[in-house]
Design an enzyme around this catalytic site. Structure first.
Site, mmCIF file in Angstrom:
data_model
loop_
_atom_site.group_PDB
_atom_site.id
_atom_site.type_symbol
_atom_site.label_atom_id
_atom_site.label_comp_id
_atom_site.label_asym_id
_atom_site.label_seq_id
_atom_site.Cartn_x
_atom_site.Cartn_y
_atom_site.Cartn_z
ATOM 1 N N HIS A 54 44.681 39.986 34.880
ATOM 2 C CA HIS A 54 44.582 40.090 33.422
ATOM 3 C C HIS A 54 43.851 38.890 32.830
ATOM 4 O O HIS A 54 42.899 39.046 32.058
ATOM 5 C CB HIS A 54 45.989 40.192 32.819
ATOM 6 C CG HIS A 54 45.998 40.271 31.320
ATOM 7 N ND1 HIS A 54 46.095 41.464 30.646
ATOM 8 C CD2 HIS A 54 45.914 39.307 30.368
ATOM 9 C CE1 HIS A 54 46.062 41.230 29.343
ATOM 10 N NE2 HIS A 54 45.961 39.926 29.153
ATOM 11 N N GLU A 55 44.302 37.696 33.196
ATOM 12 C CA GLU A 55 43.704 36.497 32.606
ATOM 13 C C GLU A 55 42.262 36.301 33.060
ATOM 14 O O GLU A 55 41.414 35.843 32.292
ATOM 15 C CB GLU A 55 44.545 35.261 32.939
ATOM 16 C CG GLU A 55 45.948 35.282 32.337
ATOM 17 C CD GLU A 55 45.955 35.414 30.823
ATOM 18 O OE1 GLU A 55 44.976 34.997 30.176
ATOM 19 O OE2 GLU A 55 46.943 35.950 30.276
ATOM 20 N N HIS A 112 39.952 38.016 30.896
ATOM 21 C CA HIS A 112 39.551 37.262 29.698
ATOM 22 C C HIS A 112 38.402 36.306 30.005
ATOM 23 O O HIS A 112 37.528 36.073 29.158
ATOM 24 C CB HIS A 112 40.738 36.491 29.138
ATOM 25 C CG HIS A 112 41.721 37.338 28.389
ATOM 26 N ND1 HIS A 112 41.340 38.212 27.395
ATOM 27 C CD2 HIS A 112 43.073 37.443 28.495
ATOM 28 C CE1 HIS A 112 42.421 38.824 26.916
ATOM 29 N NE2 HIS A 112 43.477 38.383 27.567
#
Length: 708
Positions: free
Chosen positions: A500-501, A504
């Site tokens: 997920h990160e 980003h």
């Protein structure tokens, strides 16, 4: 964001060669070691080689405490100089080049300098540097707020906006965004209303702080015998303080409460803990929340909105509270059948274990965990032995590079703030163009920020001379290093969080917006999480699971097909019932911020059984103790996480589900979704990528596909 444990599971051979592979995965990768995975790194063995700055980066990463303060003061001074110059432009002489361009250039050039002052408080080992960084942030924040209240600058920007002389659609978007920033701070109001707005804002800040302090300072506990805590591990019981009567003290802090509700075999104990947790801080925080909601409504009305939810949602993808209500109700109704089936499974389990005692909301965590333990032939915790951090990270690199047409290159002689930090440049695979850089600071140390997150250090932007400023990102985590030659390992939840990160990071690097304001990770909160949530899906597919896994004692052994199938099924285990709980919180938050004089306690009593399939709320619980995000941080916007999750599911199902490394779809996603950033309306971006308006159907279908 999670605390994590990991380290490099594979030591690269020390060979004198120019490039070394940094993407090492499980058996699949080992069979392909002769093939270039596309992850290359310059390898220098000259330890005394002078460190160098990253090409195109203005970020300063090794400032001392005094240098941070000096830089912050220079940033503020330069900003004041530019704002004064813009304010001095006669209203009949305004142009793009003397009004908008200077403000846009200032924002782009100063952002990396501001971050140079601010990010050390998250990563520095020096207490003095962290304190200086916090002080610099305080000074800069105060200055930014003062700039947003400059009536003279507002009038000049408004004069240009009134002319409607837009150079580009994005320049128009930027100018209107500047106007909104000023006007949401009341600069289009009378002085009397503006002063009242400021007084209300101060009151809101004070009450929010009191609310959080009340929860943080609460020292309540319940004393139990060891028998009453049956089912909890001995390690947990030994960590509890003892009272004078020899009983064990269970505090009402979340980590104690979660453990009891998930693991305690005694229903009466679970109910007592859930009830007391739901009553903590009692009438104090209930009164504070009621006052906060009324002050927010007053604040919104001063700005011309009918209620606070209208104000909060106006600049988001949802646009109106009505749309939010429709969205949440549609999801809730669509999941009702699946959630009912899931709840019946839990009720049957309780009947078998406890007899005819009625099932309560406090029983959900315990029987949900029990059901999952019974239905899956592996423990999610046991998966940890298959995920050494280096394998996971290199697998993530491979997937991202192949999917989005990127090439990562490690820069081993870059200047960094700690020896554990690694640095990478990102290039377009086809053209070789440098797109940006990212830092990985993933190992635990004292004084460091304790969660996994991504920080934008420099935003992408196009300057007035046509040159492009490239993005720079930082991924922070808290993985543990190897201990005694044994690699630290990631829990599966940490693997998902890392995907997920890193989503980003990719989102930030691939942004091609012309204005810094539309780059970075600070735009529409309803949309900003979508790309990262899309990337999470690769954690559950057999292809990628085998790529990122390898048994820590023999990395040629990735997880097997049966485990892959179980992980896929586990992804949606009891997901309808879990989503129902989230929707309850979101509807509560939206209602209290959409209507005046709501009886918060009665609302919660009414809403709970309607959403939670007839399960009533525990008698006497105080909803103000349950929803801190409604009090501060996510007021009137708690729905946003579900919103982005739903549309991420639509993207994955529509474009990637049948071909996980479909580079055509990946490049379309990069160019149509990631590249515009905040420069276009999110609905326009998603519609352009999907070829239709986004839908909730893929989200609903995914939670019906894997019936329990």
């Amino acid at each position: 964001m999670t605390d994590s444990q990991a380290d490099e599971a594979v030591t690269m051979p020390k060979q004198n060669r120019r490039h070394r592979l940094i993407a090492v995965t499980g058996a699949t990768a080992l069979l392909a070691l002769a093939v270039n995975l596309g992850i290359t790194a310059f390898n220098s063995h000259r330890k005394n080689r002078e460190k160098k700055d990253l090409q195109g980066s203005k970020v300063r990463v090794t400032l001392s405490a005094s240098e941070i303060i000096k830089l912050a003061d220079r940033v503020i001074s330069k900003s004041k100089e530019v704002h004064d110059a813009v304010a001095s432009v006669p209203l009949d002489k305004v142009t793009y080049m003397n009004v908008i361009s200077p403000l846009a250039e200032l924002e782009a050039q100063q952002f990396p300098l501001v971050q140079s002052c601010v990010f050390p408080k998250m990563v520095s080992t020096s207490d003095d540097v962290r304190k200086a960084s916090a002080e610099a942030e305080r000074r800069i924040d105060a200055h930014v707020l003062a700039c947003r209240m400059r009536e003279d600058v507002y009038h000049v920007v408004k004069a240009f906006a009134t002319r409607g002389e837009w150079l580009t659609a994005e320049a128009k978007q930027y100018t209107l965004a500047l106007m909104r920033d000023f006007e949401r701070n009341g600069l289009n109001l009378t002085l009397t209303k503006r002063e009242e707005m400021q007084r209300v804002r101060v009151q809101i800040d004070e009450l929010s702080l009191r609310y959080i302090q009340s929860l943080q300072e609460d020292c309540s506990f319940i004393a139990f015998t060891e028998t009453e805590l049956s089912g909890l591990p001995q390690e947990f019981l030994k960590s509890l303080d003892k009272g004078d009567n020899g009983k064990l003290k269970v505090t009402l802090k979340s980590h104690h409460v979660a453990a009891v509700l998930e693991l305690c075999e005694v229903g009466r104990t679970r109910k007592m803990v859930a009830l007391e947790y739901g009553k903590r801080c009692g009438e104090v925080n209930l009164s504070i929340l009621e006052d906060l909601v009324q002050l927010r409504h007053k604040f919104a009305r001063l700005l011309g909105y009918s209620n606070y939810a209208d104000y909060a949602v106006d600049l988001r993808m949802a646009k109106t509270p009505t749309k939010v209500f429709e969205f949440l109700e549609d999801i809730s109704n669509s999941l009702a059948d699946s959630a009912t089936m899931e709840l019946s499974i839990l009720k049957d389990l309780k009947k078998k274990e406890e007899g005819d005692y009625p099932f309560g909301v406090e029983d959900i965590p315990y029987y949900l965990k029990k059901a999952e333990d019974q239905q899956f032939n592996f423990g999610i915790g046991a998966l940890k032995q298959y995920f050494p951090v280096n394998l996971v990270l290199s697998g993530v690199f491979k997937i991202v590079q192949d999917l989005f047409g990127l090439r990562f290159e490690e820069i081993t002689d870059a200047e960094v703030w700690h020896s554990d930090v690694s640095t990478y440049s990102v290039f377009d695979l086809s053209s070789g163009e440098l797109l940006g850089h990212f830092y990985l600071d993933i190992y635990a140390r004292e004084g460091k920020f304790s969660h996994t997150c991504v920080v934008a250090l420099q935003n992408g932007a196009l300057s007035s001379n046509g040159s492009r400023q490239i993005p720079v990102a930082l991924l922070i985590s808290q993985f543990q290093k190897d201990v005694g030659g044994h690699p630290a390992l990631l829990r599966f939840s940490e693997v998902v969080n890392l995907f997920h990160e890193f989503g980003h990071v990719v989102q930030h690097i691939c942004n091609r917006a012309s204005f810094s304001k539309f780059s970075g990770l600070g735009f529409d909160p309803d949309f900003v999480e979508v790309p990262a949530q899309v990337l999470e899906n690769w954690c559950y597919e057999s292809f990628s699971l085998k790529l990122i896994s390898g048994f820590h004692q023999d990395i040629t052994m990735p997880i097997n097909d049966e485990m892959c199938k179980s992980i896929k099924k586990w992804q949606y285990s009891f997901s309808a019932l879990k989503m129902k709980q989230q929707i309850l919180y979101c509807l509560f938050d939206q209602i209290i911020h959409s209507a005046e004089n709501v009886d918060i306690v009665e609302l919660f009593k009414h809403l709970h059984p309607r959403i939670m399939l007839g399960l009533p709320a525990l008698e006497g619980v105080n909803p103000a103790s349950r929803f801190p995000s409604s009090a501060i941080g996510y007021e009137a916007s708690c729905y946003s996480r579900i919103w982005s999750e739903v549309f991420a599911a639509d993207i994955f199902a529509s474009k990637f589900h049948d071909s996980y490394l479909n580079q055509y779809a990946g490049m379309q996603f990069r160019n149509k979704v990631l590249a515009p950033g905040g420069s276009k309306e999110p609905i326009e971006v998603l519609t352009g990528f999907l070829g239709r308006e986004p839908s909730i159907q893929a989200f609903i279908d995914s939670r019906s596909q894997y019936r329990l």
